[in-house]
Design an enzyme around this catalytic site. Structure first.
Site, mmCIF file in Angstrom:
data_model
loop_
_atom_site.group_PDB
_atom_site.id
_atom_site.type_symbol
_atom_site.label_atom_id
_atom_site.label_comp_id
_atom_site.label_asym_id
_atom_site.label_seq_id
_atom_site.Cartn_x
_atom_site.Cartn_y
_atom_site.Cartn_z
ATOM 1 N N TYR A 181 0.835 -1.214 0.000
ATOM 2 C CA TYR A 181 0.000 0.000 0.000
ATOM 3 C C TYR A 181 0.860 1.251 0.000
ATOM 4 O O TYR A 181 0.659 2.173 -0.795
ATOM 5 C CB TYR A 181 -0.894 -0.062 1.231
ATOM 6 C CG TYR A 181 -1.569 1.217 1.658
ATOM 7 C CD1 TYR A 181 -2.749 1.646 1.053
ATOM 8 C CD2 TYR A 181 -1.066 1.969 2.721
ATOM 9 C CE1 TYR A 181 -3.387 2.797 1.480
ATOM 10 C CE2 TYR A 181 -1.708 3.122 3.154
ATOM 11 C CZ TYR A 181 -2.862 3.533 2.530
ATOM 12 O OH TYR A 181 -3.498 4.676 2.961
ATOM 13 N N HIS A 195 2.436 1.961 -3.292
ATOM 14 C CA HIS A 195 1.536 1.953 -4.459
ATOM 15 C C HIS A 195 1.391 3.376 -5.016
ATOM 16 O O HIS A 195 1.196 4.329 -4.251
ATOM 17 C CB HIS A 195 0.166 1.405 -4.031
ATOM 18 C CG HIS A 195 -0.713 1.048 -5.184
ATOM 19 N ND1 HIS A 195 -1.334 1.996 -5.973
ATOM 20 C CD2 HIS A 195 -1.071 -0.143 -5.691
ATOM 21 C CE1 HIS A 195 -2.049 1.379 -6.912
ATOM 22 N NE2 HIS A 195 -1.903 0.087 -6.765
#
Lengths: 109, 109
Positions: free
Chosen positions: A77, A80
């Site tokens: 995450y 990303h």
């Protein structure tokens, strides 16, 4: 004492700058929530305004709670591109930000 | 944007003093968890060490997550003699404490 593994809560405690409007905050929360649709490792998202009754919130106005299946999921995450793009939108709106992650662990007494 | 009511997460983010031992921390967590048995409005308790990968934890070492059915339940907890007694045990062990409460609210996109 054995600590949980697996599921991770990623908590952002934030204080928005005074000049940020309620509409801006609302847009910002919706974009945060939409990361669940963009980043596979992010499993769910919830938020809430601070409603604490003690005076220990140190100015924090909002809590953002994201759930991941593992610390590896959090790492995916964080790196990303959609998270990075959102960070560039969110950061300038904040006066203060504290981020903690933890494995929610019940206690056997 | 409609925010949840009802359930409240009461979050304590803490930094233990350097001189506090792992055994003291463990005893402390068990006593915290035992408040669920003593204070009717406290519905559940979980904890975890900070495992965040960003450097935004501001020294926080532990997260304590308690759940209540309402802000009234938190108020009953805060004024309960067993909470007050526990606070007198916990506070001297902490270098830093941040407390926030929030209604966990999903977002409809």
């Amino acid at each position: 004492m054995e600590e949980g593994k697996g599921e991770v809560k990623h908590m952002l405690l934030a204080k928005f700058k005074e000049e940020v409007s309620e509409q801006q905050i609302e847009d910002c929360i919706k974009q945060y929530a939409n990361l669940v649709n963009l980043i596979p490792s992010m499993k769910s998202f919830r938020w809430g305004r601070d409603v604490s009754q003690e005076n220990l919130h140190q100015g924090i106005t909002h809590v953002f709670e994201s759930t991941f299946e593992s610390t590896q999921g959090v790492a995916e995450y964080l790196s990303h591109p959609d998270h990075e793009a959102y960070g560039n939108i969110l950061r300038p709106l904040l006066e203060k930000a504290i981020t903690v992650d933890y494995h929610p662990t019940p206690v056997q007494l």
